[in-house]
Write a protein that holds these residues in place. Structure first.
Motif, PDB file in Angstrom:
ATOM      1  N   GLU A 267      29.799  25.313  15.321  1.00  0.00           N
ATOM      2  CA  GLU A 267      29.475  25.572  16.720  1.00  0.00           C
ATOM      3  C   GLU A 267      30.665  26.243  17.405  1.00  0.00           C
ATOM      4  O   GLU A 267      31.757  25.673  17.441  1.00  0.00           O
ATOM      5  N   PRO A 268      30.471  27.441  17.971  1.00  0.00           N
ATOM      6  CA  PRO A 268      31.600  28.197  18.503  1.00  0.00           C
ATOM      7  C   PRO A 268      31.953  27.853  19.947  1.00  0.00           C
ATOM      8  O   PRO A 268      31.082  27.545  20.769  1.00  0.00           O
ATOM      9  N   SER A 269      33.235  27.929  20.250  1.00  0.00           N
ATOM     10  CA  SER A 269      33.699  27.999  21.627  1.00  0.00           C
ATOM     11  C   SER A 269      33.635  29.461  22.033  1.00  0.00           C
ATOM     12  O   SER A 269      34.230  30.321  21.378  1.00  0.00           O
ATOM     13  N   LEU A 270      32.908  29.739  23.112  1.00  0.00           N
ATOM     14  CA  LEU A 270      32.766  31.115  23.593  1.00  0.00           C
ATOM     15  C   LEU A 270      33.442  31.197  24.950  1.00  0.00           C
ATOM     16  O   LEU A 270      33.092  30.463  25.872  1.00  0.00           O
ATOM     17  N   TYR A 271      34.414  32.079  25.063  1.00  0.00           N
ATOM     18  CA  TYR A 271      35.385  31.995  26.149  1.00  0.00           C
ATOM     19  C   TYR A 271      35.523  33.277  26.968  1.00  0.00           C
ATOM     20  O   TYR A 271      36.322  33.342  27.896  1.00  0.00           O
TER      21      TYR A 271
ATOM     22  N   LEU B 160      30.879  36.035  24.013  1.00  0.00           N
ATOM     23  CA  LEU B 160      29.544  35.478  24.267  1.00  0.00           C
ATOM     24  C   LEU B 160      28.468  36.504  23.928  1.00  0.00           C
ATOM     25  O   LEU B 160      27.474  36.188  23.256  1.00  0.00           O
ATOM     26  N   LYS B 161      28.650  37.752  24.354  1.00  0.00           N
ATOM     27  CA  LYS B 161      27.678  38.801  24.011  1.00  0.00           C
ATOM     28  C   LYS B 161      27.595  39.003  22.501  1.00  0.00           C
ATOM     29  O   LYS B 161      26.498  39.127  21.928  1.00  0.00           O
ATOM     30  N   GLU B 162      28.753  39.052  21.845  1.00  0.00           N
ATOM     31  CA  GLU B 162      28.777  39.267  20.408  1.00  0.00           C
ATOM     32  C   GLU B 162      28.068  38.135  19.663  1.00  0.00           C
ATOM     33  O   GLU B 162      27.338  38.367  18.698  1.00  0.00           O
TER      34      GLU B 162
ATOM     35  N   THR C 281      40.710  26.802  33.742  1.00  0.00           N
ATOM     36  CA  THR C 281      40.968  26.187  35.046  1.00  0.00           C
ATOM     37  C   THR C 281      42.456  26.123  35.369  1.00  0.00           C
ATOM     38  O   THR C 281      42.846  25.424  36.305  1.00  0.00           O
ATOM     39  N   GLY C 282      43.281  26.821  34.600  1.00  0.00           N
ATOM     40  CA  GLY C 282      44.696  26.830  34.921  1.00  0.00           C
ATOM     41  C   GLY C 282      45.647  26.959  33.747  1.00  0.00           C
ATOM     42  O   GLY C 282      46.823  27.287  33.928  1.00  0.00           O
ATOM     43  N   LEU C 283      45.169  26.709  32.526  1.00  0.00           N
ATOM     44  CA  LEU C 283      46.035  26.881  31.364  1.00  0.00           C
ATOM     45  C   LEU C 283      46.286  28.359  31.103  1.00  0.00           C
ATOM     46  O   LEU C 283      47.325  28.746  30.557  1.00  0.00           O
ATOM     47  N   ASN C 284      45.305  29.191  31.481  1.00  0.00           N
ATOM     48  CA  ASN C 284      45.445  30.652  31.353  1.00  0.00           C
ATOM     49  C   ASN C 284      45.725  31.082  29.920  1.00  0.00           C
ATOM     50  O   ASN C 284      46.614  31.900  29.649  1.00  0.00           O
ATOM     51  N   ARG C 285      44.913  30.538  29.035  1.00  0.00           N
ATOM     52  CA  ARG C 285      45.025  30.891  27.624  1.00  0.00           C
ATOM     53  C   ARG C 285      43.712  31.507  27.159  1.00  0.00           C
ATOM     54  O   ARG C 285      43.671  32.664  26.763  1.00  0.00           O
ATOM     55  N   LEU C 286      42.634  30.734  27.193  1.00  0.00           N
ATOM     56  CA  LEU C 286      41.292  31.225  26.899  1.00  0.00           C
ATOM     57  C   LEU C 286      40.336  30.655  27.936  1.00  0.00           C
ATOM     58  O   LEU C 286      40.574  29.566  28.475  1.00  0.00           O
ATOM     59  N   GLY C 287      39.230  31.358  28.185  1.00  0.00           N
ATOM     60  CA  GLY C 287      38.186  30.789  29.016  1.00  0.00           C
ATOM     61  C   GLY C 287      37.704  31.702  30.124  1.00  0.00           C
ATOM     62  O   GLY C 287      38.453  32.528  30.654  1.00  0.00           O
ATOM     63  N   PHE C 288      36.423  31.542  30.485  1.00  0.00           N
ATOM     64  CA  PHE C 288      35.861  32.218  31.646  1.00  0.00           C
ATOM     65  C   PHE C 288      36.521  31.669  32.904  1.00  0.00           C
ATOM     66  O   PHE C 288      36.780  30.468  33.010  1.00  0.00           O
ATOM     67  N   SER C 289      36.733  32.521  33.876  1.00  0.00           N
ATOM     68  CA  SER C 289      37.257  32.059  35.159  1.00  0.00           C
ATOM     69  C   SER C 289      36.107  31.546  36.022  1.00  0.00           C
ATOM     70  O   SER C 289      34.924  31.785  35.738  1.00  0.00           O
ATOM     71  N   GLU C 290      36.462  30.868  37.095  1.00  0.00           N
ATOM     72  CA  GLU C 290      35.443  30.298  37.981  1.00  0.00           C
ATOM     73  C   GLU C 290      34.570  31.382  38.599  1.00  0.00           C
ATOM     74  O   GLU C 290      33.390  31.151  38.868  1.00  0.00           O
ATOM     75  N   ASN C 291      35.116  32.559  38.810  1.00  0.00           N
ATOM     76  CA  ASN C 291      34.313  33.624  39.420  1.00  0.00           C
ATOM     77  C   ASN C 291      33.477  34.398  38.403  1.00  0.00           C
ATOM     78  O   ASN C 291      32.864  35.418  38.746  1.00  0.00           O
ATOM     79  N   GLU C 292      33.440  33.910  37.159  1.00  0.00           N
ATOM     80  CA  GLU C 292      32.609  34.551  36.130  1.00  0.00           C
ATOM     81  C   GLU C 292      31.405  33.702  35.746  1.00  0.00           C
ATOM     82  O   GLU C 292      30.746  33.983  34.744  1.00  0.00           O
ATOM     83  N   THR C 293      31.084  32.714  36.556  1.00  0.00           N
ATOM     84  CA  THR C 293      29.949  31.848  36.196  1.00  0.00           C
ATOM     85  C   THR C 293      28.631  32.619  36.194  1.00  0.00           C
ATOM     86  O   THR C 293      27.715  32.293  35.428  1.00  0.00           O
TER      87      THR C 293
ATOM     88  N   HIS D  97      40.564  22.904  29.415  1.00  0.00           N
ATOM     89  CA  HIS D  97      41.739  22.305  28.783  1.00  0.00           C
ATOM     90  C   HIS D  97      42.804  22.054  29.837  1.00  0.00           C
ATOM     91  O   HIS D  97      43.195  22.965  30.563  1.00  0.00           O
ATOM     92  N   LEU D  98      43.256  20.792  29.917  1.00  0.00           N
ATOM     93  CA  LEU D  98      44.295  20.431  30.867  1.00  0.00           C
ATOM     94  C   LEU D  98      45.643  20.965  30.401  1.00  0.00           C
ATOM     95  O   LEU D  98      45.981  20.881  29.221  1.00  0.00           O
TER      96      LEU D  98
END
Length: 369
Positions: free
Chosen positions: A100-104, A109-111, A132-144, A165-166
């Motif tokens: 199961e993939p983490s899609l970030y 996600l499209k791929e 949410t603040g680690l700034n490594r991987l992940g969608f930002s809040e404005n990309e929901t 991720h905290l």
């Protein structure tokens, strides 16, 4: 435990069970637990660890890369496995092995949706990561909106979880920042619950989050380093049991005269008559040069013996002047009387780097099965 007769990393499954049960006790009974076993089980024995965690009742496993998940499947592990950092090149193999993939990001996600549709999948479980603040991987809040549109635009995948991720959950000085991450994650989740019409699992707590922010356990928690016996601060270290003990033996003992040297570049020169021992372990095994020249030491028959000279690729030397020992005696690098955190600190690093850096050529021995 039997005395070492070669260089070995002993892995105590009873200690693993203690850590698992301790961390489980910190969250409500209905909260799921995801056990992180990436990097060969944090440098231990991933198959043995995964089998024990399955026996203990872990709900999920997590790895970093697709190849790690495939190896677990080949070893017979059937638990759901989250791949935290998959690459689009591996998506077909990931699906073929029921990972199961983490899609970030929008790209991954499209791929993944394209691959899942090509393979005729329906509601394939995926995990959407938010930054949410680690700034490594992940969608930002404005990309929901991007997440919503892509998930609702296909029948091939379905979100099994939303997670984040905290960044500093072990540091009370960063409590305000951590609470801000948690609140941001809640806002994201609530917005998407309404828009998707279903409720994926939520998880944000790592090991320190489990201990310090139990109110943020949500539906599932993730623990990696805690399972292996490290709590990121002294109070928690005392409640956990490190599972790994790195042992070796004395290969040869030398008697030095004042002025004689040891090792490459004559980095150690005896200031007085001395005895040294050579050990069959070096930087190719994960005990790096930073530990040499007296910065760290090992335990020989209960006595501390400093590492002298430069650490070699396959060997290191220690000062055993005044220590009653002989060739073939066991030596403890870390574990037991010398906590890996303390050993790592002498090399100006952290336990994570030390334990995950132990080479795969070091024999692993499971104890307490």
């Amino acid at each position: 435990m039997p005395k070492a007769r070669e260089t070995v990393l002993e892995i105590d499954l009873n200690a693993l069970e203690h850590n698992y049960r301790y961390l489980r006790s910190k969250v409500d009974q209905g909260v799921k637990l995801m056990a992180v076993v990436k990097a060969f089980g944090y440098g231990s024995d991933v198959t043995g660890i995964a089998k024990k965690l399955t026996e203990l009742g872990a709900d999920y496993l997590a790895v970093a890369y697709t190849s790690e998940g495939v190896a677990l499947r080949k070893a017979g592990i059937e638990l759901p496995i989250l791949v935290l950092h998959p690459q689009s090149y591996n998506f077909q193999e990931l699906i073929e092995n029921c990972l199961e993939p983490s899609l970030y990001s929008e790209f991954v996600l499209k791929e993944f949706i394209n691959t899942a549709e090509e393979l005729k999948q329906k509601d394939y479980p995926v995990h959407i990561k938010f930054n949410t603040g680690l700034n490594r991987l992940g969608f930002s809040e404005n990309e929901t909106d991007i997440v919503r549109d892509l998930l609702t635009g296909t029948k091939a995948v379905k979100a099994a979880s939303f997670f984040s991720h905290l960044a500093a959950s072990e540091d009370w000085r960063e409590r305000e920042f951590t609470l801000g991450q948690i609140h941001s994650f809640k806002r994201i989740a609530l917005k998407l619950f309404d828009e998707l019409g279903y409720r994926p699992l939520l998880h944000i707590c790592n090991t320190s989050g489990i201990i310090n922010y139990p109110e943020a356990a949500f539906d599932m928690v993730r623990t990696g380093i805690g399972l292996y016996g490290f709590g990121n601060e002294k109070l928690q270290d005392e409640k956990l049991k490190p599972i790994g003990t790195l042992k070796t033996i004395i290969s040869q003992i030398h008697t030095l005269k004042k002025g004689e040297s040891v090792g490459y570049n004559r980095a150690f020169i005896a200031s007085k008559p001395s005895k040294t021992a050579t050990l069959p372990i070096g930087h190719a095994d994960g005990i790096n040069r930073q530990y040499g020249n007296g910065r760290a030491g090992v335990i020989v028959n209960g006595k501390y013996a400093p590492i002298i000279g430069n650490v070699c690729m396959d060997m290191l030397m220690i000062d055993i002047t005044g220590i009653d020992c002989k060739e073939g005696d066991e030596v403890i690098i870390f574990g037991g009387p010398q906590h890996a955190t303390d050993f790592a600190a002498k090399g100006n690093t952290i336990s994570y780097e030390l334990i995950t850096g132990i080479s795969q050529r070091v024999k692993r021995v499971l104890v307490g099965e």
